[in-house]
Design a protein around this motif. Structure first.
Motif, PDB file in Angstrom:
ATOM      1  N   THR A  31      79.548 -10.225 -10.662  1.00 52.93           N
ATOM      2  CA  THR A  31      78.666  -9.331 -11.563  1.00 52.93           C
ATOM      3  C   THR A  31      77.836 -10.294 -12.013  1.00 52.93           C
ATOM      4  O   THR A  31      76.587  -9.578 -12.305  1.00 52.93           O
ATOM      5  CB  THR A  31      79.671  -8.688 -12.660  1.00 52.93           C
ATOM      6  N   TRP A  32      77.956 -11.449 -12.319  1.00 57.55           N
ATOM      7  CA  TRP A  32      77.031 -12.415 -12.745  1.00 57.55           C
ATOM      8  C   TRP A  32      76.081 -12.418 -11.418  1.00 57.55           C
ATOM      9  O   TRP A  32      74.567 -12.464 -11.761  1.00 57.55           O
ATOM     10  CB  TRP A  32      77.610 -13.822 -13.028  1.00 57.55           C
ATOM     11  N   VAL A  33      76.470 -12.855 -10.281  1.00 58.52           N
ATOM     12  CA  VAL A  33      75.773 -12.812  -9.247  1.00 58.52           C
ATOM     13  C   VAL A  33      74.760 -11.615  -9.215  1.00 58.52           C
ATOM     14  O   VAL A  33      73.299 -11.746  -8.851  1.00 58.52           O
ATOM     15  CB  VAL A  33      76.374 -13.072  -7.810  1.00 58.52           C
ATOM     16  N   PHE A  34      75.293 -10.553  -9.047  1.00 58.41           N
ATOM     17  CA  PHE A  34      74.848  -9.140  -9.039  1.00 58.41           C
ATOM     18  C   PHE A  34      73.549  -9.142  -9.880  1.00 58.41           C
ATOM     19  O   PHE A  34      72.420  -8.822  -9.774  1.00 58.41           O
ATOM     20  CB  PHE A  34      75.750  -8.070  -9.206  1.00 58.41           C
ATOM     21  N   LEU A  35      73.772  -9.380 -11.223  1.00 57.25           N
ATOM     22  CA  LEU A  35      72.806  -9.140 -12.412  1.00 57.25           C
ATOM     23  C   LEU A  35      71.735 -10.247 -12.202  1.00 57.25           C
ATOM     24  O   LEU A  35      70.379  -9.648 -12.221  1.00 57.25           O
ATOM     25  CB  LEU A  35      73.458  -9.339 -13.838  1.00 57.25           C
ATOM     26  N   GLY A  36      72.005 -11.277 -11.733  1.00 52.56           N
ATOM     27  CA  GLY A  36      70.967 -12.443 -11.448  1.00 52.56           C
ATOM     28  C   GLY A  36      70.104 -12.000 -10.359  1.00 52.56           C
ATOM     29  O   GLY A  36      68.794 -11.852 -10.173  1.00 52.56           O
ATOM     30  N   ARG A  37      70.511 -11.165  -9.102  1.00 49.69           N
ATOM     31  CA  ARG A  37      69.970 -10.758  -7.980  1.00 49.69           C
ATOM     32  C   ARG A  37      68.946  -9.458  -8.547  1.00 49.69           C
ATOM     33  O   ARG A  37      67.864  -9.358  -8.195  1.00 49.69           O
ATOM     34  CB  ARG A  37      70.607 -10.464  -6.906  1.00 49.69           C
ATOM     35  N   LEU A  38      69.525  -8.924  -9.304  1.00 50.49           N
ATOM     36  CA  LEU A  38      68.987  -7.534  -9.884  1.00 50.49           C
ATOM     37  C   LEU A  38      67.555  -8.032 -10.695  1.00 50.49           C
ATOM     38  O   LEU A  38      66.679  -7.503 -10.501  1.00 50.49           O
ATOM     39  CB  LEU A  38      69.963  -6.661 -10.747  1.00 50.49           C
ATOM     40  N   ASP A  39      67.862  -8.922 -11.609  1.00 45.23           N
ATOM     41  CA  ASP A  39      66.726  -9.391 -12.412  1.00 45.23           C
ATOM     42  C   ASP A  39      65.501  -9.887 -11.409  1.00 45.23           C
ATOM     43  O   ASP A  39      64.481  -9.590 -11.642  1.00 45.23           O
ATOM     44  CB  ASP A  39      67.137 -10.526 -13.215  1.00 45.23           C
ATOM     45  N   ALA A  40      66.141 -10.798 -10.338  1.00 48.43           N
ATOM     46  CA  ALA A  40      65.045 -11.236  -9.228  1.00 48.43           C
ATOM     47  C   ALA A  40      64.431 -10.467  -8.727  1.00 48.43           C
ATOM     48  O   ALA A  40      62.900 -10.280  -8.603  1.00 48.43           O
ATOM     49  CB  ALA A  40      65.829 -12.235  -8.415  1.00 48.43           C
ATOM     50  N   PHE A  41      64.997  -9.045  -8.230  1.00 54.54           N
ATOM     51  CA  PHE A  41      64.404  -8.092  -7.541  1.00 54.54           C
ATOM     52  C   PHE A  41      63.526  -7.385  -8.363  1.00 54.54           C
ATOM     53  O   PHE A  41      62.279  -6.867  -7.724  1.00 54.54           O
ATOM     54  CB  PHE A  41      65.471  -7.088  -7.149  1.00 54.54           C
ATOM     55  N   ILE A  42      63.625  -7.172  -9.860  1.00 53.10           N
ATOM     56  CA  ILE A  42      62.858  -6.278 -10.319  1.00 53.10           C
ATOM     57  C   ILE A  42      61.512  -7.120 -10.701  1.00 53.10           C
ATOM     58  O   ILE A  42      60.563  -6.495 -10.646  1.00 53.10           O
ATOM     59  CB  ILE A  42      63.659  -5.904 -11.804  1.00 53.10           C
ATOM     60  N   GLU A  43      61.770  -8.451 -11.006  1.00 56.21           N
ATOM     61  CA  GLU A  43      60.481  -9.168 -11.040  1.00 56.21           C
ATOM     62  C   GLU A  43      59.924  -9.471  -9.730  1.00 56.21           C
ATOM     63  O   GLU A  43      58.443  -9.469  -9.966  1.00 56.21           O
ATOM     64  CB  GLU A  43      60.978 -10.867 -11.270  1.00 56.21           C
ATOM     65  N   LEU A  44      60.165  -9.590  -8.690  1.00 55.12           N
ATOM     66  CA  LEU A  44      59.711  -9.398  -7.324  1.00 55.12           C
ATOM     67  C   LEU A  44      59.151  -8.253  -6.789  1.00 55.12           C
ATOM     68  O   LEU A  44      58.201  -8.169  -5.974  1.00 55.12           O
ATOM     69  CB  LEU A  44      60.516 -10.212  -6.522  1.00 55.12           C
ATOM     70  N   GLN A  45      59.548  -7.280  -7.281  1.00 58.69           N
ATOM     71  CA  GLN A  45      59.412  -5.620  -6.743  1.00 58.69           C
ATOM     72  C   GLN A  45      57.830  -5.552  -6.545  1.00 58.69           C
ATOM     73  O   GLN A  45      57.495  -5.157  -5.541  1.00 58.69           O
ATOM     74  CB  GLN A  45      59.784  -4.682  -7.721  1.00 58.69           C
ATOM     75  N   SER A  46      56.836  -6.101  -7.572  1.00 57.33           N
ATOM     76  CA  SER A  46      55.601  -5.630  -7.296  1.00 57.33           C
ATOM     77  C   SER A  46      54.913  -6.279  -6.217  1.00 57.33           C
ATOM     78  O   SER A  46      54.187  -5.901  -5.575  1.00 57.33           O
ATOM     79  CB  SER A  46      54.889  -5.874  -8.564  1.00 57.33           C
ATOM     80  N   GLN A  47      55.380  -7.595  -5.935  1.00 59.66           N
ATOM     81  CA  GLN A  47      54.943  -8.434  -5.036  1.00 59.66           C
ATOM     82  C   GLN A  47      55.595  -7.860  -3.386  1.00 59.66           C
ATOM     83  O   GLN A  47      54.722  -7.898  -2.575  1.00 59.66           O
ATOM     84  CB  GLN A  47      55.249  -9.919  -5.046  1.00 59.66           C
ATOM     85  N   LEU A  48      56.811  -7.482  -3.713  1.00 57.08           N
ATOM     86  CA  LEU A  48      57.325  -7.047  -2.445  1.00 57.08           C
ATOM     87  C   LEU A  48      56.736  -5.754  -1.710  1.00 57.08           C
ATOM     88  O   LEU A  48      56.544  -5.602  -0.548  1.00 57.08           O
ATOM     89  CB  LEU A  48      58.592  -6.738  -2.540  1.00 57.08           C
ATOM     90  N   MET A  49      56.088  -4.881  -2.684  1.00 54.20           N
ATOM     91  CA  MET A  49      55.369  -4.010  -2.286  1.00 54.20           C
ATOM     92  C   MET A  49      54.037  -4.201  -1.449  1.00 54.20           C
ATOM     93  O   MET A  49      53.884  -3.506  -0.627  1.00 54.20           O
ATOM     94  CB  MET A  49      54.818  -3.273  -3.597  1.00 54.20           C
ATOM     95  N   LEU A  50      53.523  -5.550  -1.517  1.00 53.71           N
ATOM     96  CA  LEU A  50      52.445  -5.787  -0.896  1.00 53.71           C
ATOM     97  C   LEU A  50      53.004  -6.293   0.821  1.00 53.71           C
ATOM     98  O   LEU A  50      51.861  -6.044   1.281  1.00 53.71           O
ATOM     99  CB  LEU A  50      51.796  -7.074  -1.609  1.00 53.71           C
TER     100      LEU A  50
END
Lengths: 247, 248
Positions: A31-50
Motif C-alpha cells: 500500500t505504501w508503494v501504491f500510495l507513493g506511485r499514486l502521488d507521483a502520477f497525480i504530480e506528473l499527470q499534467s506533463q504526461l498529457m503533453l
C-alpha cells in the motif's frame, strides 16, 4: 482428503501469529508503494498529457506495485513454506499421516493447496489496490489480470520449491534458508548469466514474471511455470515415498 | 489356522537399514479379539516391526495382510483398518483436542455425519471430556498420551497397533489405559509393545519376545500360567543368554 489436509494447514497457519503478521506486513509495504506511485502520477499527470502516447494510470501505478509484490513474496515464501514438511518430521506427526489411508500424493497436494489458499488471500488483497482506483476512473483491466495471473503462478512456483526443500530436512530454519537461497539464485540468474548463452536466463522465475508484469501472457512462460511447479511437487512426492522405502 | 479369523498376518517380515538388519524374518499372526504383546530389549526391532505393520516403513522382504488385504499392494484399503499409536505421540500441539480428533477422523474417512458421534465416544472412552476445548500443547503428558490413543481408535479400526502405550503415565493412568486396552481387545485385535512385563501378564493373550531382529519366544499367556512359568525368567533367558536362543 486433499481438502482435509489443506484445511488443517490453513488452521495451523492462522492459529499462529505468523500468518497475520505476514498479511499485515505485505499489505502495508504494498500500500505504501501504491500510495507513493499514486502521488507521483497525480504530480506528473499534467506533463504526461503533453506526450503523444502517454502511459496510463495502470502502467504508472499498478505495474510497479506488482513488481514489488513479486520481490516481497520471494522473501516471505521461505518463512511460510519452511514448516510444511520439516515440522511434521520434527514433531513426529508424519507417522500419523503415513498410517492414515491417504496417499503420499494427497499429503503433498494437500499441503500445497493449503498454502496456496493463503497466497490467494494475499493476491486478493493486493488486487484490492488497483480496484480501488476504479472509483476514480477507468483502468487497464487486461494489465491487472495478467499481473494477477503472473503473481499467482510465481507464488505457486515459490511454494512448490519451498515445499520440496522443507521435505529434505527436519529443521524449519534450514528449510527457510535453503529455499531463500535457491529463490535468490533463480532471481539473479538472468543478471549474472548474460554472456553464458540464452539457456540459463530462461530459468529465472522473475524474468518470466516480468512478461506478465508488462501485460504479456507468454505461453512459454506459462508452460515454464507449470513445469516448475509440477517438477517440484513430484520431487516432494518421491522424497516422501523414499522416506518410507529407505527409512 | 483359519485365515478368515486372522486380522493381521505378517510373513517373513524383514527390514534392512543399509548393512544392518533391524528385523529379520518375523512371523506375526493376530486373531480377531486377541491382544498380542511384543517384548524385547531396546533395539530388538519392536518399533521397526510396528512401523512396518502400520505402513510407515516399507519392508525389505515379506508380506503384511490386514483383514485379508495386502498392505503393500492396496495400502489405502488396508490402512483403513489400522489404528496406530507411534512411540512418540503424533500431536499437533497448536490445535485443540477436538480440532485434532476431528482432523484425524476425517483423515481416516469417518463419514462426516458420524464424526460427532465418534468424537463423543472416543473422548468418553479415553477420559478426555474435560479437555476437548484445550490446546494439546498445554496438556500434561498423561493427557497427551490419551489423546494419542484416542487418535488411534477414533475410526474403530479392526487392528490397533500400540507402541509403548503406557510410557510416561502415572500408575493410576497406567491402570486406566490397561482397562481401556482390555476393553478394546473385545472387539478389535491389538498388538502392543512394552518394557513392562507385568503389563503383558495382565492384558495380553499371547506374548512374543523379540531379540536382535527375530522372534525368539512365542507363547500363549494361559499356557504360561498353567505351567506357572515366570515371564521375567523367560525374558532373561531369551534375551541375555544367547546360546539358549539357538536351542529353541
Amino acid at each position: 482428503m486433499i481438502l482435509t489436509i489443506a484445511a488443517k494447514e490453513i488452521k495451523v497457519l492462522f492459529v499462529s501469529p505468523l500468518a497475520w503478521v505476514f498479511l499485515a506486513a505485505i499489505q502495508l509495504i504494498l500500500t505504501w508503494v501504491f500510495l507513493g506511485r499514486l502521488d507521483a502520477f497525480i504530480e506528473l499527470q499534467s506533463q504526461l498529457m503533453l506526450i503523444a502516447n502517454p502511459p496510463g494510470a495502470t502502467e504508472v501505478i499498478i505495474v510497479p506495485v506488482y513488481a514489488v509484490a513479486s520481490i516481497v513474496l520471494l522473501m516471505a515464501t521461505p518463512l511460510l513454506t519452511m514448516r510444511l514438511m520439516a515440522e511434521e518430521w520434527r514433531n513426529h506427526t508424519m507417522p500419523l499421516l503415513m498410517a492414515a489411508p491417504v496417499t503420499v500424493t494427497a499429503i503433498v497436494l494437500g499441503k500445497f493447496a493449503g498454502l496456496m489458499i493463503f497466497f490467494l488471500i494475499i493476491i486478493f488483497l493486493v488486487g484490492l489496490l488497483p480496484f480501488s482506483l476504479f472509483l476514480g476512473g477507468t483502468m487497464d483491466l487486461g494489465l491487472i489480470l495478467s499481473n494477477t495471473m503472473g503473481l499467482l503462478l510465481l507464488a505457486a512456483s515459490f511454494v512448490s520449491l519451498g515445499l520440496y526443500v522443507s521435505s529434505l530436512t527436519t529443521h524449519p530454519a534450514i528449510a527457510a534458508a535453503g529455499t531463500l537461497g535457491l529463490l535468490m539464485m533463480l532471481w539473479i540468474i538472468d543478471i549474472v548469466s548474460t554472456d553464458l548463452g540464452n539457456l540459463l536466463p530462461n530459468l529465472s522465475l522473475l524474468k518470466h514474471y516480468e512478461q506478465f508484469n508488462r501485460g504479456m501472457i507468454d505461453s512459454f512462460s506459462v508452460i515454464f511455470f507449470m513445469l516448475f511447479i509440477i517438477s517440484f511437487l513430484v520431487l516432494t512426492i518421491r522424497r516422501l515415498d523414499g522416506s518410507r522405502l529407505h527409512g | 489356522m483359519n485365515e478368515t479369523t486372522c486380522t493381521l498376518i505378517a510373513h517373513d517380515l524383514s527390514r534392512q537399514f543399509g548393512q544392518y538388519a533391524a528385523v529379520q524374518g518375523i512371523e506375526i499372526e493376530l486373531k480377531q479379539g486377541e491382544v498380542l504383546g511384543l517384548l524385547g530389549p531396546n533395539g530388538a526391532g519392536k518399533s521397526t516391526t510396528m512401523q512396518m505393520l502400520s505402513g510407515n516403513l516399507a519392508p525389505t522382504r515379506g508380506s503384511i495382510q490386514i483383514c485379508g488385504i495386502d498392505l503393500l499392494d492396496h495400502p489405502e484399503e488396508a490402512k483403513q483398518n489400522i489404528g496406530y499409536l507411534p512411540e512418540i505421540p503424533p500431536l499437533y500441539k497448536e490445535l485443540t483436542v477436538d480440532e485434532y480428533l476431528r482432523f484425524v477422523a476425517k483423515l481416516h474417512r469417518v463419514e462426516s455425519s458420524q464424526i460427532l458421534d465418534a468424537l463423543v465416544r472416543v473422548k468418553d472412552r479415553c477420559g478426555l471430556n474435560q479437555v476437548g476445548k484445550k490446546l494439546i500443547g498445554i496438556l500434561s503428558k498423561g493427557f497427551q498420551q490419551r489423546v494419542a490413543i484416542a487418535q488411534a481408535i477414533i475410526h474403530q479400526p479392526k487392528v490397533i497397533i500400540l507402541d509403548e502405550p503406557s510410557v510416561g503415565l502415572d500408575p493410576n493412568q497406567i491402570r486406566e489405559i490397561r482397562e481401556l486396552i482390555r476393553e478394546l481387545g473385545k472387539t478389535a485385535s491389538i498388538i502392543l509393545s512394552t518394557h513392562i512385563l507385568s503389563e503383558v501378564e495382565t492384558i495380553c493373550d499371547r506374548v512374543q519376545i523379540l531379540n536382535k531382529g527375530g522372534v525368539v519366544y512365542s507363547a500363549a499367556l494361559s499356557d504360561l500360567k498353567q505351567k506357572s512359568i515366570n515371564l521375567e525368567q523367560i525374558f532373561e533367558q531369551f534375551t541375555l543368554k544367547k546360546e539358549l536362543v539357538g536351542d529353541y
